[in-house]
Motif scaffolding. Structure first.
Motif, PDB file in Angstrom:
ATOM      1  N   SER A 170       0.828  -1.193   0.000  1.00 28.73           N
ATOM      2  CA  SER A 170       0.000   0.000   0.000  1.00 28.73           C
ATOM      3  C   SER A 170       0.866   1.248   0.000  1.00 28.73           C
ATOM      4  N   GLY A 171       0.332   2.344  -0.568  1.00 27.54           N
ATOM      5  CA  GLY A 171       1.120   3.561  -0.645  1.00 27.54           C
ATOM      6  C   GLY A 171       2.398   3.310  -1.423  1.00 27.54           C
ATOM      7  N   ARG A 172       3.493   3.880  -0.944  1.00 28.30           N
ATOM      8  CA  ARG A 172       4.779   3.581  -1.571  1.00 28.30           C
ATOM      9  C   ARG A 172       5.228   2.203  -1.095  1.00 28.30           C
ATOM     10  N   PRO A 173       5.482   1.259  -2.003  1.00 26.42           N
ATOM     11  CA  PRO A 173       5.853  -0.105  -1.603  1.00 26.42           C
ATOM     12  C   PRO A 173       7.165  -0.116  -0.814  1.00 26.42           C
ATOM     13  N   GLY A 174       7.382  -1.215  -0.090  1.00 28.49           N
ATOM     14  CA  GLY A 174       8.621  -1.342   0.665  1.00 28.49           C
ATOM     15  C   GLY A 174       8.704  -2.664   1.392  1.00 28.49           C
ATOM     16  N   GLY A 175       9.697  -2.779   2.256  1.00 26.58           N
ATOM     17  CA  GLY A 175       9.942  -4.018   2.967  1.00 26.58           C
ATOM     18  C   GLY A 175       9.229  -4.067   4.308  1.00 26.58           C
ATOM     19  N   VAL A 176       8.827  -5.270   4.700  1.00 27.58           N
ATOM     20  CA  VAL A 176       8.166  -5.510   5.982  1.00 27.58           C
ATOM     21  C   VAL A 176       8.819  -6.725   6.638  1.00 27.58           C
ATOM     22  N   TYR A 177       9.028  -6.636   7.951  1.00 21.75           N
ATOM     23  CA  TYR A 177       9.619  -7.752   8.690  1.00 21.75           C
ATOM     24  C   TYR A 177       8.571  -8.436   9.547  1.00 21.75           C
ATOM     25  N   LEU A 178       8.579  -9.775   9.531  1.00 20.85           N
ATOM     26  CA  LEU A 178       7.664 -10.586  10.332  1.00 20.85           C
ATOM     27  C   LEU A 178       8.503 -11.538  11.177  1.00 20.85           C
ATOM     28  N   ASP A 179       8.433 -11.358  12.494  1.00 18.28           N
ATOM     29  CA  ASP A 179       9.249 -12.126  13.428  1.00 18.28           C
ATOM     30  C   ASP A 179       8.424 -13.284  13.994  1.00 18.28           C
ATOM     31  N   LEU A 180       8.897 -14.519  13.787  1.00 17.07           N
ATOM     32  CA  LEU A 180       8.178 -15.707  14.250  1.00 17.07           C
ATOM     33  C   LEU A 180       9.068 -16.515  15.193  1.00 17.07           C
ATOM     34  N   PRO A 181       8.899 -16.361  16.504  1.00 19.37           N
ATOM     35  CA  PRO A 181       9.692 -17.152  17.454  1.00 19.37           C
ATOM     36  C   PRO A 181       9.467 -18.652  17.253  1.00 19.37           C
ATOM     37  N   ALA A 182      10.490 -19.427  17.529  1.00 19.91           N
ATOM     38  CA  ALA A 182      10.434 -20.870  17.281  1.00 19.91           C
ATOM     39  C   ALA A 182       9.250 -21.532  17.967  1.00 19.91           C
ATOM     40  N   LYS A 183       8.928 -21.071  19.194  1.00 18.49           N
ATOM     41  CA  LYS A 183       7.854 -21.688  19.963  1.00 18.49           C
ATOM     42  C   LYS A 183       6.481 -21.511  19.305  1.00 18.49           C
ATOM     43  N   LEU A 184       6.359 -20.512  18.431  1.00 22.61           N
ATOM     44  CA  LEU A 184       5.075 -20.258  17.771  1.00 22.61           C
ATOM     45  C   LEU A 184       4.652 -21.429  16.891  1.00 22.61           C
ATOM     46  N   PHE A 185       5.615 -22.033  16.191  1.00 28.37           N
ATOM     47  CA  PHE A 185       5.288 -23.054  15.201  1.00 28.37           C
ATOM     48  C   PHE A 185       4.638 -24.289  15.819  1.00 28.37           C
ATOM     49  N   SER A 186       5.006 -24.613  17.035  1.00 27.47           N
ATOM     50  CA  SER A 186       4.484 -25.834  17.670  1.00 27.47           C
ATOM     51  C   SER A 186       3.172 -25.601  18.420  1.00 27.47           C
ATOM     52  N   GLN A 187       2.697 -24.366  18.461  1.00 29.14           N
ATOM     53  CA  GLN A 187       1.421 -24.104  19.139  1.00 29.14           C
ATOM     54  C   GLN A 187       0.279 -24.767  18.381  1.00 29.14           C
ATOM     55  N   VAL A 188      -0.625 -25.376  19.111  1.00 33.67           N
ATOM     56  CA  VAL A 188      -1.726 -26.139  18.518  1.00 33.67           C
ATOM     57  C   VAL A 188      -3.048 -25.467  18.884  1.00 33.67           C
ATOM     58  N   MET A 189      -3.984 -25.453  17.913  1.00 29.93           N
ATOM     59  CA  MET A 189      -5.315 -24.919  18.189  1.00 29.93           C
ATOM     60  C   MET A 189      -6.338 -25.660  17.333  1.00 29.93           C
ATOM     61  N   ASP A 190      -7.592 -25.469  17.641  1.00 24.17           N
ATOM     62  CA  ASP A 190      -8.664 -26.103  16.885  1.00 24.17           C
ATOM     63  C   ASP A 190      -8.576 -25.673  15.420  1.00 24.17           C
ATOM     64  N   ALA A 191      -8.685 -26.649  14.505  1.00 22.93           N
ATOM     65  CA  ALA A 191      -8.517 -26.356  13.083  1.00 22.93           C
ATOM     66  C   ALA A 191      -9.574 -25.393  12.568  1.00 22.93           C
ATOM     67  N   ALA A 192     -10.808 -25.549  13.038  1.00 23.34           N
ATOM     68  CA  ALA A 192     -11.875 -24.651  12.577  1.00 23.34           C
ATOM     69  C   ALA A 192     -11.626 -23.227  13.043  1.00 23.34           C
ATOM     70  N   GLU A 193     -11.187 -23.093  14.303  1.00 21.50           N
ATOM     71  CA  GLU A 193     -10.871 -21.760  14.814  1.00 21.50           C
ATOM     72  C   GLU A 193      -9.674 -21.177  14.058  1.00 21.50           C
ATOM     73  N   GLY A 194      -8.713 -22.029  13.755  1.00 20.77           N
ATOM     74  CA  GLY A 194      -7.553 -21.577  12.994  1.00 20.77           C
ATOM     75  C   GLY A 194      -7.944 -21.052  11.626  1.00 20.77           C
ATOM     76  N   ALA A 195      -8.840 -21.771  10.952  1.00 18.29           N
ATOM     77  CA  ALA A 195      -9.295 -21.329   9.632  1.00 18.29           C
ATOM     78  C   ALA A 195     -10.015 -19.982   9.722  1.00 18.29           C
ATOM     79  N   ARG A 196     -10.791 -19.803  10.790  1.00 18.83           N
ATOM     80  CA  ARG A 196     -11.512 -18.533  10.958  1.00 18.83           C
ATOM     81  C   ARG A 196     -10.569 -17.379  11.286  1.00 18.83           C
ATOM     82  N   SER A 197      -9.393 -17.692  11.820  1.00 21.57           N
ATOM     83  CA  SER A 197      -8.455 -16.632  12.187  1.00 21.57           C
ATOM     84  C   SER A 197      -7.691 -16.077  10.993  1.00 21.57           C
ATOM     85  N   LEU A 198      -7.759 -16.763   9.866  1.00 18.06           N
ATOM     86  CA  LEU A 198      -7.028 -16.311   8.674  1.00 18.06           C
ATOM     87  C   LEU A 198      -7.739 -15.118   8.037  1.00 18.06           C
TER      88      LEU A 198
END
Length: 391
Positions: A170-198
């Motif tokens: 949006s606006g003038r394009p550019g770079g964005v950083y997204l930080d994902l700690p290792a512990k985030l990947f192993s977090q588990v949640m209900d698949a239906a709730e996960g789909a709704r969170s997207l």
């Protein structure tokens, strides 16, 4: 019914009753796919190796490099060519730092790109207790990009990816950083709730229309020009509004000069192209229309002997970033908006009675262009051995 059959049925029923689950790995992949991301530019390693393996299984194209800077640069230029952010993924600390060079370059050069890096756990990093490759990556990235986000909870992955995409384009394009700690990947949640969170991003870079007053002011300045010039910059190429730009150039009759990143927007053989008379048109023009071009070092900041006598130029500038106006010289007619909308508004404002530039100016540009081409022809046709610069 046998006891074995009863036990099997009970086990099946228990299994059927368990809710389907998803995790951080899957949610990152689903969020990217939902938003049309097809390619990942990466240097694999912990903690993103499993993510990349799963991404390939989901149909994403994973392109591996030997150095994160190269992966980031590839993502950035893919973003420029497609107007969709290129996504680079790296491991933490050294991998992140290598990719950071490309992220800063993408931001400075207005390329839409997202750098996603794994990182150490916040609890240990914040207390500086010595985690594996401990580094506060978010704090380091913030000054060098348009936006930086950290995701701590799996349910926030969808909104984080959406925000990163919107910020990048949006606006003038550019770079964005997204930080994902290792512990985030192993977090588990209900698949239906996960789909709704997207979140699927809608109108990530909506049209930004210029003010009617600014369009009228620009046209009034152009009407009084004796030696007008249009400069096409990288922003004009990124906009992919080729036909709108061509219509403006040809309807106005004004000579145009393409910057290096705008080459091919209109052919060099176009009768109004002034590429072969660059020095002359920059020096002698009285009104200059900057279309997605910045008055940076490539244009001597709009000052100095390149531009002839001081104060001899009047500038009209089209840019999506308001802060770009008056960055080096006064802009008498700023048009703030997306390139396609601004160019189309100018063309629409040129009524049937629009008067093209004086023939003295266009003829002089053509004559200088032809003379320079004739002067260069023998050098370009030379087949000297060993090959020289012109060959």
């Amino acid at each position: 019914m046998s006891a074995v059959t009863v036990l099997n049925n009970q086990a099946t029923a228990a299994t059927d009753a368990e809710p389907a689950l998803t995790d951080g790995f899957q949610l990152v992949i689903d969020a990217l796919k939902l938003n049309g991301i097809e390619n990942l530019y990466v240097v694999p390693g912990i903690p993103i190796s499993d993510l990349l393996r799963m991404a390939q299984g989901e149909g994403l194209r994973v392109i591996s490099f030997r150095h994160e800077q190269n992966a980031g640069n590839a993502a950035a230029i893919a973003g420029f060519l497609t107007k969709k952010p290129g996504v680079c993924m790296t491991v933490s600390a050294p991998g992140f730092l290598n990719g950071l060079t490309a992220l800063a370059n993408a931001t400075t050069n207005c390329f839409p790109m997202i750098l996603i890096s794994g990182s150490s756990e916040r609890e240990i990093v914040d207390l500086q207790q010595g985690d594996y490759e401990e580094m506060d990556q978010l704090a380091i990235a913030k000054p060098l990009c348009k936006a930086a986000f950290r995701v701590l909870h799996a349910q926030d992955i969808g909104i984080a990816v959406a925000r990163a995409i919107r910020a990048a384009v949006s606006g003038r394009p550019g770079g964005v950083y997204l930080d994902l700690p290792a512990k985030l990947f192993s977090q588990v949640m209900d698949a239906a709730e996960g789909a709704r969170s997207l979140v699927k991003v809608v109108d990530a870079a909506p049209a930004q229309l210029p003010s009617p007053d600014s369009v009228a002011r620009a046209l009034e300045v152009l009407k009084g020009a004796k030696r007008p010039l249009i400069i096409l910059g990288k922003g004009a190429a990124y906009a992919q509004a080729d036909e709108a730009v061509r219509e403006l150039v040809e309807k106005s009759g004004i000579p145009f000069l393409p910057m290096s990143m705008a080459k091919g927007l209109l052919p060099d053989t176009h009768p109004q192209s002034a590429g072969a008379a660059r020095s002359m048109v920059l020096k002698d023009a009285d009104v200059v229309v900057l279309v997605g071009a910045r008055l940076n070092w490539l244009l001597s900041h709009g000052k100095g002997k390149t531009w002839g006598e001081p104060g001899s130029k009047t500038f009209i500038q089209i840019d999506i970033e308001p802060r770009e106006m008056d960055s080096n010289v006064a802009i008498v007619a700023p048009l703030v908006g997306d390139i396609g909308s601004c160019v189309s508004a100018l063309t629409a404002g040129m009524a049937k009675g629009w008067t093209p530039p004086p023939s003295e100016w266009t003829s002089a540009v053509s004559a200088r262009k032809e003379a320079n081409i004739a002067k260069m022809a023998p050098k370009l046709m030379s087949n000297a051995s060993p090959m020289n610069f012109h060959g």
